[in-house]
Scaffold this motif. Structure first.
Motif, PDB file in Angstrom:
ATOM      1  N   GLN A  67     -12.982   5.130   6.325  1.00 43.36           N
ATOM      2  CA  GLN A  67     -11.826   4.382   6.817  1.00 43.36           C
ATOM      3  C   GLN A  67     -10.563   5.210   6.591  1.00 43.36           C
ATOM      4  OE1 GLN A  67     -11.859   0.360   5.068  1.00 43.36           O
ATOM      5  NE2 GLN A  67     -12.262  -0.347   7.149  1.00 43.36           N
TER       6      GLN A  67
ATOM      7  N   ASN B 205      -6.147   9.030  -3.068  1.00 48.29           N
ATOM      8  CA  ASN B 205      -6.825   9.135  -1.767  1.00 48.29           C
ATOM      9  C   ASN B 205      -5.875   8.816  -0.615  1.00 48.29           C
ATOM     10  OD1 ASN B 205      -9.166   9.772  -3.113  1.00 48.29           O
ATOM     11  ND2 ASN B 205     -10.252   7.896  -2.608  1.00 48.29           N
ATOM     12  N   THR B 206      -4.692   9.360  -0.697  1.00 49.11           N
ATOM     13  CA  THR B 206      -3.661   9.048   0.283  1.00 49.11           C
ATOM     14  C   THR B 206      -2.939  10.316   0.730  1.00 49.11           C
ATOM     15  OG1 THR B 206      -3.325   6.871  -0.719  1.00 49.11           O
ATOM     16  CG2 THR B 206      -1.600   7.664   0.741  1.00 49.11           C
TER      17      THR B 206
ATOM     18  N   SER C 115     -10.796   6.212   2.617  1.00 49.20           N
ATOM     19  CA  SER C 115     -11.909   5.734   1.818  1.00 49.20           C
ATOM     20  C   SER C 115     -13.208   6.069   2.522  1.00 49.20           C
ATOM     21  CB  SER C 115     -11.798   4.219   1.579  1.00 49.20           C
ATOM     22  OG  SER C 115     -11.827   3.513   2.804  1.00 49.20           O
TER      23      SER C 115
END
Length: 116
Positions: A3, A77-78, A25
């Motif tokens: 995602q 995770n960005t 993700s």
């Protein structure tokens, strides 16, 4: 499953700023380079910026050099895109993406509109 969720778009006046985020993700984020693309109405999707998996190396389209900054936080995770000195020609849907050995994955996009 993979995602990619973009956020942070909106309406801004020329000369203004926006910060886009891409929350990832479903894969090991820190292993992959990531990119931002954009697509304006009636135009092909174009590469805006790319960042290496570690964040050390970045590349930009000539049209955004000196105005946009790509970055990432592997602990969160960005990925981010800081956009300054925005112009009407920056109006587009902005997408985050990454490619593994088998497939290129895209987010749903976030609209950026630069207008007075």
């Amino acid at each position: 499953q993979v995602q990619l969720v973009e956020s942070g778009g909106g309406l801004v006046q020329p000369g203004g700023s926006l910060r886009l985020s891409c929350a990832a993700s479903g894969f090991t984020f820190s292993n992959y380079a990531m990119s931002w693309y954009r697509q304006a109405p009636g135009k092909e999707r174009e590469l805006v910026a790319t960042i290496s998996n570690s964040g050390v190396s970045t590349n930009y389209a000539d049209s955004v050099k000196g105005r946009f900054t790509i970055s990432r936080d592997n602990a969160k995770n960005t990925m981010y895109l800081q956009m300054n000195s925005l112009r009407p020609e920056d109006t587009a849907v902005y997408y985050c993406t990454y490619r593994n050995l088998f497939k290129q994955y895209w987010g749903q996009g976030t609209q950026v509109t630069v207008s007075s």
